[in-house]
Scaffold this motif. Structure first.
Motif, PDB file in Angstrom:
ATOM      1  N   SER A  87       0.815  -1.105  -0.015  1.00  0.00           N
ATOM      2  CA  SER A  87      -0.053   0.078   0.068  1.00  0.00           C
ATOM      3  C   SER A  87       0.960   1.189  -0.216  1.00  0.00           C
ATOM      4  N   THR A  88       0.677   2.323  -0.870  1.00  0.00           N
ATOM      5  CA  THR A  88       1.281   3.371  -0.693  1.00  0.00           C
ATOM      6  C   THR A  88       1.142   4.116   0.729  1.00  0.00           C
ATOM      7  N   GLN A 111      -0.919  -2.362  -6.379  1.00  0.00           N
ATOM      8  CA  GLN A 111      -0.935  -2.459  -5.012  1.00  0.00           C
ATOM      9  C   GLN A 111      -1.601  -3.915  -4.456  1.00  0.00           C
ATOM     10  N   GLY A 114      -4.070  -3.124  -1.061  1.00  0.00           N
ATOM     11  CA  GLY A 114      -4.685  -1.588  -1.100  1.00  0.00           C
ATOM     12  C   GLY A 114      -5.602  -1.283  -0.058  1.00  0.00           C
ATOM     13  N   LYS A 115      -5.525  -0.123   0.663  1.00  0.00           N
ATOM     14  CA  LYS A 115      -6.364   0.071   1.990  1.00  0.00           C
ATOM     15  C   LYS A 115      -7.481   1.022   1.544  1.00  0.00           C
ATOM     16  N   GLY A 116      -8.824   0.608   1.914  1.00  0.00           N
ATOM     17  CA  GLY A 116      -9.896   1.469   1.884  1.00  0.00           C
ATOM     18  C   GLY A 116     -10.169   1.806   3.028  1.00  0.00           C
ATOM     19  N   ARG A 117     -11.300   2.830   3.158  1.00  0.00           N
ATOM     20  CA  ARG A 117     -11.845   3.289   4.383  1.00  0.00           C
ATOM     21  C   ARG A 117     -12.492   2.147   5.104  1.00  0.00           C
ATOM     22  N   TRP A 122      -8.820  -2.358  -1.144  1.00  0.00           N
ATOM     23  CA  TRP A 122      -9.222  -1.429  -2.194  1.00  0.00           C
ATOM     24  C   TRP A 122      -8.345  -1.970  -3.359  1.00  0.00           C
ATOM     25  N   PHE A 131      -1.792   6.563  -5.120  1.00  0.00           N
ATOM     26  CA  PHE A 131      -0.975   7.514  -4.692  1.00  0.00           C
ATOM     27  C   PHE A 131      -1.084   7.909  -3.096  1.00  0.00           C
ATOM     28  N   LYS A 180     -18.470   4.740  -8.420  1.00  0.00           N
ATOM     29  CA  LYS A 180     -17.452   5.183  -7.972  1.00  0.00           C
ATOM     30  C   LYS A 180     -16.211   5.371  -8.785  1.00  0.00           C
ATOM     31  N   GLY A 183     -11.431   6.960  -4.895  1.00  0.00           N
ATOM     32  CA  GLY A 183     -11.948   6.812  -3.274  1.00  0.00           C
ATOM     33  C   GLY A 183     -10.498   7.539  -2.514  1.00  0.00           C
ATOM     34  N   ILE A 202      -5.078   8.278  -2.235  1.00  0.00           N
ATOM     35  CA  ILE A 202      -6.096   8.795  -3.162  1.00  0.00           C
ATOM     36  C   ILE A 202      -6.012   7.633  -4.419  1.00  0.00           C
ATOM     37  N   GLY A 203      -7.081   7.039  -4.578  1.00  0.00           N
ATOM     38  CA  GLY A 203      -7.186   5.794  -5.497  1.00  0.00           C
ATOM     39  C   GLY A 203      -8.019   6.351  -6.577  1.00  0.00           C
TER      40      GLY A 203
HETATM   41  C1  BTN Z   1     -12.105   4.099   0.046  1.00  0.00           C
HETATM   42  O1  BTN Z   1     -12.434   3.160   0.663  1.00  0.00           O
HETATM   43  O2  BTN Z   1     -12.945   4.892  -0.667  1.00  0.00           O
HETATM   44  C2  BTN Z   1     -10.683   4.811   0.055  1.00  0.00           C
HETATM   45  C3  BTN Z   1      -9.883   4.184  -0.960  1.00  0.00           C
HETATM   46  C4  BTN Z   1      -8.420   4.691  -0.821  1.00  0.00           C
HETATM   47  C5  BTN Z   1      -7.581   4.033  -1.642  1.00  0.00           C
HETATM   48  C6  BTN Z   1      -6.376   4.791  -1.985  1.00  0.00           C
HETATM   49  S1  BTN Z   1      -5.130   3.936  -3.475  1.00  0.00           S
HETATM   50  C7  BTN Z   1      -3.924   4.758  -2.778  1.00  0.00           C
HETATM   51  C8  BTN Z   1      -3.718   4.709  -1.351  1.00  0.00           C
HETATM   52  N1  BTN Z   1      -3.181   3.672  -0.935  1.00  0.00           N
HETATM   53  C9  BTN Z   1      -3.975   2.635  -0.321  1.00  0.00           C
HETATM   54  O3  BTN Z   1      -3.633   1.746   0.331  1.00  0.00           O
HETATM   55  N2  BTN Z   1      -5.285   3.153  -0.266  1.00  0.00           N
HETATM   56  C10 BTN Z   1      -5.326   4.457  -0.900  1.00  0.00           C
END
Ligand code: BTN
Length: 320
Positions: A87-88, A111, A114-117, A122, A131, A180, A183, A202-203
Protein backbone atom coordinates in the motif's frame (compact mmCIF):
# COMPACT_ATOMS: atom_id res chain seq x y z
CA UNK A 1 22.30 26.30 -7.51
CA UNK A 2 21.18 22.87 -8.53
CA UNK A 3 23.73 20.08 -8.36
CA UNK A 4 21.75 17.08 -9.54
CA UNK A 5 21.44 15.98 -13.12
CA UNK A 6 17.80 15.08 -12.41
CA UNK A 7 16.97 18.67 -11.38
CA UNK A 8 18.28 19.94 -14.70
CA UNK A 9 16.73 17.30 -16.97
CA UNK A 10 13.32 17.72 -15.37
CA UNK A 11 13.17 21.22 -16.91
CA UNK A 12 12.65 19.51 -20.28
CA UNK A 13 15.23 21.56 -22.21
CA UNK A 14 18.25 20.34 -24.18
CA UNK A 15 21.52 20.45 -22.22
CA UNK A 16 24.85 19.82 -23.88
CA UNK A 17 27.20 17.34 -22.23
CA UNK A 18 29.62 20.21 -21.70
CA UNK A 19 27.02 22.46 -20.03
CA UNK A 20 25.92 19.62 -17.76
CA UNK A 21 29.51 18.81 -16.80
CA UNK A 22 30.16 22.47 -15.99
CA UNK A 23 26.92 22.93 -14.06
CA UNK A 24 27.39 19.74 -12.03
CA UNK A 25 31.12 20.14 -11.53
CA UNK A 26 31.91 16.70 -12.94
CA UNK A 27 33.55 15.32 -16.10
CA UNK A 28 31.65 14.68 -19.36
CA UNK A 29 32.30 10.96 -18.90
CA UNK A 30 30.68 11.11 -15.48
CA UNK A 31 27.69 12.95 -17.05
CA UNK A 32 27.38 10.20 -19.66
CA UNK A 33 27.47 7.51 -16.95
CA UNK A 34 24.65 9.26 -15.07
CA UNK A 35 22.60 9.56 -18.27
CA UNK A 36 23.06 5.82 -18.82
CA UNK A 37 21.99 5.10 -15.23
CA UNK A 38 18.78 7.10 -15.74
CA UNK A 39 18.13 5.23 -18.99
CA UNK A 40 18.42 1.90 -17.20
CA UNK A 41 15.89 3.20 -14.66
CA UNK A 42 13.44 3.55 -17.57
CA UNK A 43 13.84 7.19 -18.57
CA UNK A 44 13.79 8.12 -22.23
CA UNK A 45 16.65 10.56 -22.77
CA UNK A 46 17.36 11.59 -26.33
CA UNK A 47 20.80 12.71 -27.42
CA UNK A 48 21.22 15.01 -30.43
CA UNK A 49 23.59 17.69 -31.63
CA UNK A 50 21.79 20.07 -29.22
CA UNK A 51 22.57 17.81 -26.27
CA UNK A 52 20.55 15.60 -23.96
CA UNK A 53 16.86 15.97 -23.28
CA UNK A 54 14.45 14.02 -21.08
CA UNK A 55 11.35 12.98 -23.03
CA UNK A 56 8.60 11.87 -20.64
CA UNK A 57 6.73 8.83 -21.99
CA UNK A 58 2.97 9.16 -22.43
CA UNK A 59 1.46 7.95 -19.14
CA UNK A 60 4.96 7.35 -17.69
CA UNK A 61 4.88 7.54 -13.90
CA UNK A 62 8.57 7.70 -13.04
CA UNK A 63 9.38 10.57 -10.65
CA UNK A 64 11.00 12.87 -13.23
CA UNK A 65 8.20 12.21 -15.71
CA UNK A 66 5.68 13.41 -13.13
CA UNK A 67 7.87 16.27 -11.95
CA UNK A 68 8.36 17.56 -15.49
CA UNK A 69 4.59 18.28 -15.46
CA UNK A 70 4.35 19.67 -11.92
CA UNK A 71 3.44 23.28 -11.24
CA UNK A 72 3.41 23.03 -7.45
CA UNK A 73 5.71 24.53 -4.82
CA UNK A 74 5.75 21.65 -2.32
CA UNK A 75 3.40 18.82 -3.30
CA UNK A 76 5.22 16.13 -5.28
CA UNK A 77 8.66 17.69 -4.98
CA UNK A 78 9.76 14.36 -3.48
CA UNK A 79 8.39 11.31 -5.30
CA UNK A 80 8.93 7.60 -5.00
CA UNK A 81 7.47 5.37 -7.73
CA UNK A 82 6.98 1.71 -6.85
CA UNK A 83 6.21 -0.94 -9.40
CA UNK A 84 4.51 -3.09 -6.81
CA UNK A 85 3.84 -2.46 -3.15
CA UNK A 86 1.38 -3.51 -0.48
CA UNK A 87 0.00 0.00 0.00
CA UNK A 88 1.34 3.46 -0.79
CA UNK A 89 0.04 4.45 2.66
CA UNK A 90 2.74 2.25 4.21
CA UNK A 91 5.37 3.56 1.79
CA UNK A 92 4.63 7.16 2.77
CA UNK A 93 4.59 6.26 6.47
CA UNK A 94 8.13 4.93 6.06
CA UNK A 95 9.09 8.14 4.23
CA UNK A 96 7.56 10.19 7.07
CA UNK A 97 9.50 8.19 9.66
CA UNK A 98 12.63 8.87 7.63
CA UNK A 99 11.98 12.62 7.92
CA UNK A 100 10.34 13.34 4.54
CA UNK A 101 8.79 16.78 4.27
CA UNK A 102 5.27 17.89 3.56
CA UNK A 103 4.12 17.02 0.06
CA UNK A 104 6.27 13.89 -0.36
CA UNK A 105 4.40 11.25 -2.33
CA UNK A 106 4.56 7.56 -3.18
CA UNK A 107 2.96 6.28 -6.37
CA UNK A 108 2.42 2.59 -7.09
CA UNK A 109 1.73 0.94 -10.44
CA UNK A 110 -0.06 -1.81 -8.56
CA UNK A 111 -0.93 -2.43 -4.89
CA UNK A 112 -1.14 -5.88 -3.33
CA UNK A 113 -3.03 -4.85 -0.19
CA UNK A 114 -4.68 -1.54 -1.08
CA UNK A 115 -6.46 -0.04 1.92
CA UNK A 116 -9.94 1.45 1.78
CA UNK A 117 -11.94 3.34 4.37
CA UNK A 118 -13.25 1.58 7.46
CA UNK A 119 -10.79 -1.29 7.24
CA UNK A 120 -11.98 -2.36 3.81
CA UNK A 121 -9.74 -3.55 0.97
CA UNK A 122 -9.16 -1.41 -2.12
CA UNK A 123 -8.79 -3.21 -5.43
CA UNK A 124 -5.72 -1.69 -7.13
CA UNK A 125 -4.87 -3.31 -10.47
CA UNK A 126 -2.33 -2.04 -13.00
CA UNK A 127 -3.51 1.03 -14.91
CA UNK A 128 -4.87 2.84 -11.84
CA UNK A 129 -3.50 5.97 -10.27
CA UNK A 130 -2.68 4.91 -6.73
CA UNK A 131 -0.79 7.41 -4.60
CA UNK A 132 -0.41 8.82 -1.10
CA UNK A 133 0.80 12.20 0.04
CA UNK A 134 2.39 13.26 3.31
CA UNK A 135 0.99 16.30 5.08
CA UNK A 136 2.26 17.94 8.21
CA UNK A 137 -0.69 20.26 8.78
CA UNK A 138 -0.71 23.05 11.31
CA UNK A 139 -4.45 22.86 11.87
CA UNK A 140 -6.52 21.72 14.83
CA UNK A 141 -7.28 18.00 15.11
CA UNK A 142 -10.97 18.86 14.89
CA UNK A 143 -10.39 20.31 11.41
CA UNK A 144 -8.59 17.28 10.03
CA UNK A 145 -11.58 15.46 8.55
CA UNK A 146 -12.15 18.49 6.31
CA UNK A 147 -8.96 17.51 4.51
CA UNK A 148 -10.74 14.53 3.03
CA UNK A 149 -13.40 16.86 1.61
CA UNK A 150 -10.55 18.96 0.22
CA UNK A 151 -8.98 16.08 -1.69
CA UNK A 152 -12.37 15.11 -3.11
CA UNK A 153 -12.75 18.65 -4.47
CA UNK A 154 -9.20 18.60 -5.91
CA UNK A 155 -9.82 15.31 -7.75
CA UNK A 156 -13.24 16.38 -9.06
CA UNK A 157 -11.75 19.64 -10.40
CA UNK A 158 -8.98 17.74 -12.19
CA UNK A 159 -11.45 15.27 -13.67
CA UNK A 160 -13.47 18.21 -14.99
CA UNK A 161 -10.33 19.28 -16.91
CA UNK A 162 -10.34 15.97 -18.81
CA UNK A 163 -14.11 16.13 -19.36
CA UNK A 164 -15.12 13.60 -16.77
CA UNK A 165 -18.12 15.02 -14.93
CA UNK A 166 -17.59 13.92 -11.34
CA UNK A 167 -19.75 14.47 -8.26
CA UNK A 168 -18.94 14.07 -4.57
CA UNK A 169 -20.60 11.70 -2.17
CA UNK A 170 -20.03 12.65 1.46
CA UNK A 171 -17.45 12.52 2.82
CA UNK A 172 -15.05 11.89 -0.03
CA UNK A 173 -16.13 9.45 -2.71
CA UNK A 174 -15.82 10.73 -6.24
CA UNK A 175 -18.63 9.35 -8.39
CA UNK A 176 -19.48 9.49 -12.06
CA UNK A 177 -23.01 8.52 -13.04
CA UNK A 178 -23.55 7.18 -9.51
CA UNK A 179 -20.54 4.84 -9.69
CA UNK A 180 -17.30 5.24 -7.78
CA UNK A 181 -14.28 6.42 -9.73
CA UNK A 182 -12.05 7.54 -6.86
CA UNK A 183 -11.72 6.87 -3.16
CA UNK A 184 -9.81 8.83 -0.55
CA UNK A 185 -8.39 7.59 2.73
CA UNK A 186 -6.94 9.76 5.48
CA UNK A 187 -4.64 8.24 8.11
CA UNK A 188 -3.63 10.46 10.99
CA UNK A 189 -0.71 10.10 13.34
CA UNK A 190 -1.27 12.23 16.43
CA UNK A 191 -0.22 12.39 20.08
CA UNK A 192 -2.71 13.91 22.52
CA UNK A 193 -3.65 17.13 20.74
CA UNK A 194 -0.63 17.34 18.43
CA UNK A 195 -0.75 16.11 14.84
CA UNK A 196 2.49 14.44 13.72
CA UNK A 197 1.42 13.86 10.19
CA UNK A 198 -1.48 12.95 7.94
CA UNK A 199 -1.23 10.54 5.04
CA UNK A 200 -3.84 11.15 2.37
CA UNK A 201 -4.26 8.18 0.03
CA UNK A 202 -6.00 8.68 -3.27
CA UNK A 203 -7.07 5.89 -5.58
CA UNK A 204 -8.31 6.85 -9.04
CA UNK A 205 -9.65 4.14 -11.34
CA UNK A 206 -7.94 5.32 -14.49
CA UNK A 207 -6.62 3.26 -17.41
CA UNK A 208 -8.39 -0.07 -16.97
CA UNK A 209 -11.90 -1.26 -17.46
CA UNK A 210 -14.06 -1.67 -14.33
CA UNK A 211 -14.37 -5.35 -15.28
CA UNK A 212 -10.78 -5.74 -14.07
CA UNK A 213 -11.74 -4.85 -10.51
CA UNK A 214 -12.41 -7.59 -8.03
CA UNK A 215 -16.02 -8.76 -8.04
CA UNK A 216 -17.17 -6.80 -5.00
CA UNK A 217 -16.11 -3.53 -6.68
CA UNK A 218 -16.78 -3.93 -10.38
CA UNK A 219 -20.56 -3.42 -10.48
CA UNK A 220 -20.52 -0.21 -8.39
CA UNK A 221 -17.34 1.28 -9.85
CA UNK A 222 -16.38 3.06 -12.99
CA UNK A 223 -13.07 4.10 -14.49
CA UNK A 224 -11.75 6.91 -16.66
CA UNK A 225 -11.28 4.37 -19.47
CA UNK A 226 -14.94 3.33 -19.15
CA UNK A 227 -16.00 6.98 -19.26
CA UNK A 228 -13.79 8.32 -22.04
CA UNK A 229 -13.11 5.18 -24.05
CA UNK A 230 -9.40 6.01 -24.07
CA UNK A 231 -6.40 5.96 -21.78
CA UNK A 232 -5.23 9.19 -20.23
CA UNK A 233 -1.79 10.40 -19.17
CA UNK A 234 -1.85 9.59 -15.45
CA UNK A 235 1.23 11.72 -14.79
CA UNK A 236 -0.57 14.80 -16.15
CA UNK A 237 -3.66 13.99 -14.08
CA UNK A 238 -1.56 13.47 -10.97
CA UNK A 239 0.29 16.76 -11.52
CA UNK A 240 -3.06 18.54 -11.84
CA UNK A 241 -4.56 16.91 -8.74
CA UNK A 242 -1.44 17.91 -6.78
CA UNK A 243 -1.74 21.50 -8.01
CA UNK A 244 -5.43 21.76 -7.10
CA UNK A 245 -4.83 20.08 -3.75
CA UNK A 246 -1.89 22.32 -2.91
CA UNK A 247 -3.79 25.49 -3.73
CA UNK A 248 -6.81 24.40 -1.69
CA UNK A 249 -4.64 23.16 1.19
CA UNK A 250 -2.49 26.24 1.67
CA UNK A 251 -5.58 28.41 1.06
CA UNK A 252 -7.44 26.52 3.80
CA UNK A 253 -4.56 26.59 6.28
CA UNK A 254 -4.29 30.37 5.78
CA UNK A 255 -7.92 31.39 5.51
CA UNK A 256 -9.96 28.43 6.75
CA UNK A 257 -12.00 25.82 4.92
CA UNK A 258 -14.90 28.09 3.81
CA UNK A 259 -13.89 28.01 0.13
CA UNK A 260 -13.33 24.24 0.15
CA UNK A 261 -16.74 23.64 1.71
CA UNK A 262 -18.51 25.91 -0.79
CA UNK A 263 -16.86 24.12 -3.69
CA UNK A 264 -17.65 20.73 -2.11
CA UNK A 265 -21.33 21.70 -1.79
CA UNK A 266 -21.47 22.80 -5.43
CA UNK A 267 -20.07 19.44 -6.56
CA UNK A 268 -22.17 17.34 -4.20
CA UNK A 269 -24.48 14.54 -5.32
CA UNK A 270 -25.39 13.91 -1.68
CA UNK A 271 -27.22 17.07 -0.68
CA UNK A 272 -30.90 17.00 -1.65
CA UNK A 273 -31.09 13.20 -1.76
CA UNK A 274 -32.55 10.59 0.55
CA UNK A 275 -29.63 8.85 2.23
CA UNK A 276 -28.84 6.14 4.75
CA UNK A 277 -25.71 6.67 6.78
CA UNK A 278 -24.26 3.74 8.66
CA UNK A 279 -21.57 3.72 11.28
CA UNK A 280 -20.66 0.97 13.71
CA UNK A 281 -23.99 -0.84 13.46
CA UNK A 282 -26.10 2.32 13.80
CA UNK A 283 -27.84 3.78 10.79
CA UNK A 284 -29.63 7.04 10.12
CA UNK A 285 -32.00 7.54 7.18
CA UNK A 286 -33.41 10.80 5.94
CA UNK A 287 -32.94 13.69 3.58
CA UNK A 288 -29.39 15.05 3.29
CA UNK A 289 -30.01 18.76 3.70
CA UNK A 290 -26.48 20.09 3.75
CA UNK A 291 -22.89 19.98 4.92
CA UNK A 292 -22.23 22.29 7.84
CA UNK A 293 -19.17 24.51 8.25
CA UNK A 294 -17.50 21.86 10.41
CA UNK A 295 -17.74 19.39 7.50
CA UNK A 296 -20.46 17.22 9.03
CA UNK A 297 -23.40 15.91 7.01
CA UNK A 298 -26.83 17.19 8.04
CA UNK A 299 -29.58 14.62 7.67
CA UNK A 300 -33.21 15.53 8.28
CA UNK A 301 -34.98 12.62 9.94
CA UNK A 302 -38.43 12.33 11.52
CA UNK A 303 -36.82 13.20 14.85
CA UNK A 304 -35.07 16.34 13.59
CA UNK A 305 -31.78 17.20 11.90
CA UNK A 306 -28.88 14.87 12.76
CA UNK A 307 -25.30 16.06 12.46
CA UNK A 308 -23.10 13.23 11.23
CA UNK A 309 -19.34 13.41 11.57
CA UNK A 310 -18.36 10.06 10.08
CA UNK A 311 -20.03 7.15 8.33
CA UNK A 312 -20.83 5.42 5.12
CA UNK A 313 -23.49 7.00 2.94
CA UNK A 314 -25.83 5.16 0.59
CA UNK A 315 -27.85 7.40 -1.69
CA UNK A 316 -31.34 6.09 -2.37
CA UNK A 317 -32.16 5.84 -6.07
CA UNK A 318 -34.60 8.56 -7.12
CA UNK A 319 -38.11 7.47 -8.08
CA UNK A 320 -38.61 7.67 -11.82
C1 BTN B 1 -12.06 4.26 0.02
O1 BTN B 1 -12.37 3.26 0.66
O2 BTN B 1 -12.89 4.85 -0.69
C2 BTN B 1 -10.66 4.81 0.07
C3 BTN B 1 -9.75 4.19 -0.94
C4 BTN B 1 -8.34 4.76 -0.94
C5 BTN B 1 -7.43 4.02 -1.89
C6 BTN B 1 -6.09 4.66 -2.00
S1 BTN B 1 -5.13 3.98 -3.32
C7 BTN B 1 -3.71 4.83 -2.75
C8 BTN B 1 -3.72 4.72 -1.25
N1 BTN B 1 -3.12 3.48 -0.85
C9 BTN B 1 -3.98 2.67 -0.25
O3 BTN B 1 -3.71 1.54 0.20
N2 BTN B 1 -5.19 3.24 -0.19
C10 BTN B 1 -5.19 4.56 -0.79
Amino acid sequence: MSNRLEDLLVKGAFFSGEALARELGISRTAVFKQIQRLRTEGYQIVASSSGYRLVPRFDGLLPLEIQSKLQTERFGREIVTLEQTDSTQNAVRAMADGGAGEGAIAVALEQGVGKGRMGRAWSSPKGGLWFSILLRPSIAITELHKLSLLFGVAVAKSLEQIRVDARLKWPNDVLVGGKKLCGILLEVSAESDRVNHVIAGIGINANFSSGWLSESFSSRSTTILDQLGKRIDRAALLADVLLNAEQLYYGATREGFGGVLDKWRSLSCTIGNEVTVSLFGRSVSGLAVGVSDDGSLLVKTEGGVERILAGDVTIAPRNA
